[in-house]
Design a protein around this motif. Structure first.
Motif, PDB file in Angstrom:
ATOM      1  N   SER A 157      42.368  47.662  29.514  1.00 31.46           N
ATOM      2  CA  SER A 157      43.717  47.092  29.467  1.00 31.46           C
ATOM      3  C   SER A 157      44.313  46.918  30.863  1.00 31.46           C
ATOM      4  O   SER A 157      44.920  45.885  31.160  1.00 31.46           O
ATOM      5  CB  SER A 157      44.630  47.969  28.614  1.00 31.46           C
ATOM      6  OG  SER A 157      44.682  49.298  29.118  1.00 31.46           O
ATOM      7  N   PHE A 158      44.131  47.900  31.741  1.00 32.64           N
ATOM      8  CA  PHE A 158      44.701  47.795  33.086  1.00 32.64           C
ATOM      9  C   PHE A 158      44.037  46.664  33.866  1.00 32.64           C
ATOM     10  O   PHE A 158      44.704  45.864  34.521  1.00 32.64           O
ATOM     11  CB  PHE A 158      44.545  49.120  33.826  1.00 32.64           C
ATOM     12  CG  PHE A 158      45.164  49.118  35.200  1.00 32.64           C
ATOM     13  CD1 PHE A 158      46.537  49.072  35.374  1.00 32.64           C
ATOM     14  CD2 PHE A 158      44.364  49.145  36.347  1.00 32.64           C
ATOM     15  CE1 PHE A 158      47.110  49.059  36.637  1.00 32.64           C
ATOM     16  CE2 PHE A 158      44.923  49.137  37.610  1.00 32.64           C
ATOM     17  CZ  PHE A 158      46.298  49.097  37.752  1.00 32.64           C
ATOM     18  N   SER A 159      42.709  46.596  33.798  1.00 30.82           N
ATOM     19  CA  SER A 159      41.984  45.523  34.480  1.00 30.82           C
ATOM     20  C   SER A 159      42.402  44.158  33.950  1.00 30.82           C
ATOM     21  O   SER A 159      42.534  43.189  34.705  1.00 30.82           O
ATOM     22  CB  SER A 159      40.476  45.710  34.316  1.00 30.82           C
ATOM     23  OG  SER A 159      40.041  46.895  34.945  1.00 30.82           O
ATOM     24  N   PHE A 160      42.624  44.096  32.639  1.00 31.01           N
ATOM     25  CA  PHE A 160      43.016  42.826  32.025  1.00 31.01           C
ATOM     26  C   PHE A 160      44.399  42.393  32.512  1.00 31.01           C
ATOM     27  O   PHE A 160      44.631  41.216  32.783  1.00 31.01           O
ATOM     28  CB  PHE A 160      42.996  42.963  30.504  1.00 31.01           C
ATOM     29  CG  PHE A 160      43.315  41.687  29.788  1.00 31.01           C
ATOM     30  CD1 PHE A 160      42.400  40.637  29.761  1.00 31.01           C
ATOM     31  CD2 PHE A 160      44.531  41.523  29.139  1.00 31.01           C
ATOM     32  CE1 PHE A 160      42.691  39.455  29.104  1.00 31.01           C
ATOM     33  CE2 PHE A 160      44.837  40.344  28.492  1.00 31.01           C
ATOM     34  CZ  PHE A 160      43.918  39.308  28.461  1.00 31.01           C
ATOM     35  N   PRO A 216      34.720  45.931  36.788  1.00 33.34           N
ATOM     36  CA  PRO A 216      34.889  44.577  36.276  1.00 33.34           C
ATOM     37  C   PRO A 216      34.912  44.525  34.757  1.00 33.34           C
ATOM     38  O   PRO A 216      34.352  45.368  34.081  1.00 33.34           O
ATOM     39  CB  PRO A 216      33.677  43.830  36.840  1.00 33.34           C
ATOM     40  CG  PRO A 216      32.662  44.898  37.054  1.00 33.34           C
ATOM     41  CD  PRO A 216      33.430  46.116  37.462  1.00 33.34           C
ATOM     42  N   ALA A 217      35.548  43.481  34.229  1.00 27.67           N
ATOM     43  CA  ALA A 217      35.662  43.328  32.782  1.00 27.67           C
ATOM     44  C   ALA A 217      34.488  42.564  32.204  1.00 27.67           C
ATOM     45  O   ALA A 217      34.224  42.648  31.011  1.00 27.67           O
ATOM     46  CB  ALA A 217      36.962  42.608  32.448  1.00 27.67           C
ATOM     47  N   PHE A 218      33.788  41.783  33.042  1.00 25.16           N
ATOM     48  CA  PHE A 218      32.709  40.942  32.524  1.00 25.16           C
ATOM     49  C   PHE A 218      31.386  41.251  33.232  1.00 25.16           C
ATOM     50  O   PHE A 218      31.332  41.349  34.452  1.00 25.16           O
ATOM     51  CB  PHE A 218      33.051  39.461  32.741  1.00 25.16           C
ATOM     52  CG  PHE A 218      34.303  39.041  32.045  1.00 25.16           C
ATOM     53  CD1 PHE A 218      34.303  38.733  30.692  1.00 25.16           C
ATOM     54  CD2 PHE A 218      35.493  38.974  32.742  1.00 25.16           C
ATOM     55  CE1 PHE A 218      35.466  38.353  30.062  1.00 25.16           C
ATOM     56  CE2 PHE A 218      36.664  38.597  32.107  1.00 25.16           C
ATOM     57  CZ  PHE A 218      36.651  38.287  30.760  1.00 25.16           C
ATOM     58  N   TYR A 219      30.309  41.428  32.437  1.00 28.25           N
ATOM     59  CA  TYR A 219      28.962  41.609  32.987  1.00 28.25           C
ATOM     60  C   TYR A 219      27.975  40.812  32.142  1.00 28.25           C
ATOM     61  O   TYR A 219      28.281  40.422  31.008  1.00 28.25           O
ATOM     62  CB  TYR A 219      28.529  43.086  32.933  1.00 28.25           C
ATOM     63  CG  TYR A 219      29.264  43.993  33.860  1.00 28.25           C
ATOM     64  CD1 TYR A 219      30.362  44.717  33.424  1.00 28.25           C
ATOM     65  CD2 TYR A 219      28.858  44.136  35.182  1.00 28.25           C
ATOM     66  CE1 TYR A 219      31.038  45.575  34.267  1.00 28.25           C
ATOM     67  CE2 TYR A 219      29.533  44.988  36.033  1.00 28.25           C
ATOM     68  CZ  TYR A 219      30.621  45.710  35.570  1.00 28.25           C
ATOM     69  OH  TYR A 219      31.274  46.543  36.412  1.00 28.25           O
TER      70      TYR A 219
END
Length: 391
Positions: free
Chosen positions: A11-14, A318-321
């Protein structure tokens, strides 16, 4: 073999990612929706416009400015213009200025010298001397500059007047600083360029909010109609930006920029002197129109949060890998930042060319921009807390 991309929600990264995206979008809107107006401005040269060269009063306020006047006065007197007068306001000078002006008027009786004594100028700043110069001027059309400025050639007056049209009451010019050695000079000149990109682009967007007293023109009738500087008389600064913010509008204001008709000024030589000057200039911002402060405040805020959010995105998980551990996330963020940097460089380089700025090393624009984003924010906070002595 197929590559799968997974999404790990944080949530924070988003939230940081959303802030980054919003600020990136705002920055691109400023670059291409506003600042591009100056960068790609199609200017008409004065010799093709057939303007009405009405008489002009050139006004210079001088305080202990002998070393500058000996260069400035001959340059103004040599201007290629049908009819103009030079008004010099001697603001309580204690150096050789008074003697020089006496010799000058003996040789050139048509030069209008206004002498002030210490007891007359109750406030710091240029507003009282400038008001007296305007009052003493013979002509309605005024052209202002400072004693430490120097027109590059004899076409300056003609160039500024060429911007006037039937309903024009204000013409905004560009006031750069001389090129000197050292980092401080580059910072001052970049800051001056950035400020010009803002106020000239805003004027082209029909939202004028300031000018620079080093190169500014307006009608005396406009000055008196708006009661001069009376609404902000006790503030040392503001004879150019606050006044223009009050009197300029989308119909009565035009700009004049021409690299061959620049008026350059002597920059500060110390960091402390420059910081004091910047703090004094920033002190007038709260007197701009609300719409102007919203636009400028959003610009600064979006710059600040863009850099902060970009830094956090690279520091946080990161949110995406993808399943091969290829950092698609970093590639995507880096791509957006690269597009932002290219847009910024392009706008600055084109604007610098329009204004005749050279040797600023604009491939370092992102570094300049990061520095001034932090610098402006800190100075604004400092001004909120306290004001320096001898403001």
């Amino acid at each position: 073999m197929t590559m799968e991309i997974s999404f790990n929600y944080n949530s924070f990264s988003f939230i940081i990612l959303c802030i980054f995206g919003l600020c990136w979008l705002l920055q691109m809107l400023y670059f291409w929706g506003l600042f591009s107006r100056l960068a790609f401005f199609k200017k008409k040269r004065y010799d093709n416009d057939e303007p009405n060269y009405e008489p002009v009063s050139v006004i210079v306020c001088a305080k202990d400015a002998y070393e500058y006047l000996i260069d400035l006065v001959p340059r103004i007197l040599s201007q290629d213009y049908p009819e103009f007068e030079l008004v010099i306001v001697n603001d309580c000078s204690t150096d050789e200025t008074t003697d020089y002006l006496k010799i000058l008027t003996d040789k050139h009786p048509d030069i209008n010298v206004v002498s002030l004594t210490q007891s007359l100028n109750f406030f710091h700043g240029k507003k009282f001397p400038l008001s007296m110069g305007i009052k003493s001027a013979k002509h309605d059309l005024l052209l202002l500059t400072d004693a430490d400025c120097l027109p590059e050639n004899n076409q300056w007056i003609k160039g500024m007047v060429s911007a006037y049209r039937k309903n024009t009451e204000v013409v905004l010019g560009y006031g750069p600083y001389f090129t000197r050695k050292g980092l401080l000079n580059k910072l001052i000149r970049f800051d001056t360029l950035y400020t010009a990109i803002q106020y000239l682009s805003m004027a082209l967007a029909k939202m004028p909010y300031m000018g620079v007293g080093r190169n500014l023109s307006y009608h005396r009738e406009l000055f008196y109609k708006n009661k001069g500087f009376t609404s902000h008389y006790t503030i040392p600064s503001g004879d150019d930006d606050i006044f223009i913010s009050q009197v300029a509008n989308k119909k009565n204001t035009r700009i004049f920029i021409d690299p061959s008709c620049r008026v350059e000024s002597e920059p500060k030589r110390t960091f402390s002197g420059w910081i004091h000057q910047k703090r004094r200039h920033y002190s007038t911002a709260n007197m701009y129109k609300r719409s102007t402060n919203i636009i400028l405040g959003t610009l600064l805020s979006s710059r600040l949060f863009y850099y902060v959010s970009a830094t956090l995105l690279f520091c946080l998980s990161p949110a995406f890998y993808c399943n091969t551990e290829c950092p698609v996330y970093y590639v995507a963020i880096g791509g957006f930042m690269l597009l932002h940097g290219i847009s910024m460089d392009w706008i600055y380089i084109k604007s610098a060319k329009q204004l005749g700025e050279k040797k600023l090393y604009l491939f370092f624009t992102p570094l300049y921009d990061i520095f001034f984003t932090l610098f402006t924010t800190l100075l604004g906070m400092w001004n909120t807390i306290s004001k320096p002595k001898n403001w």
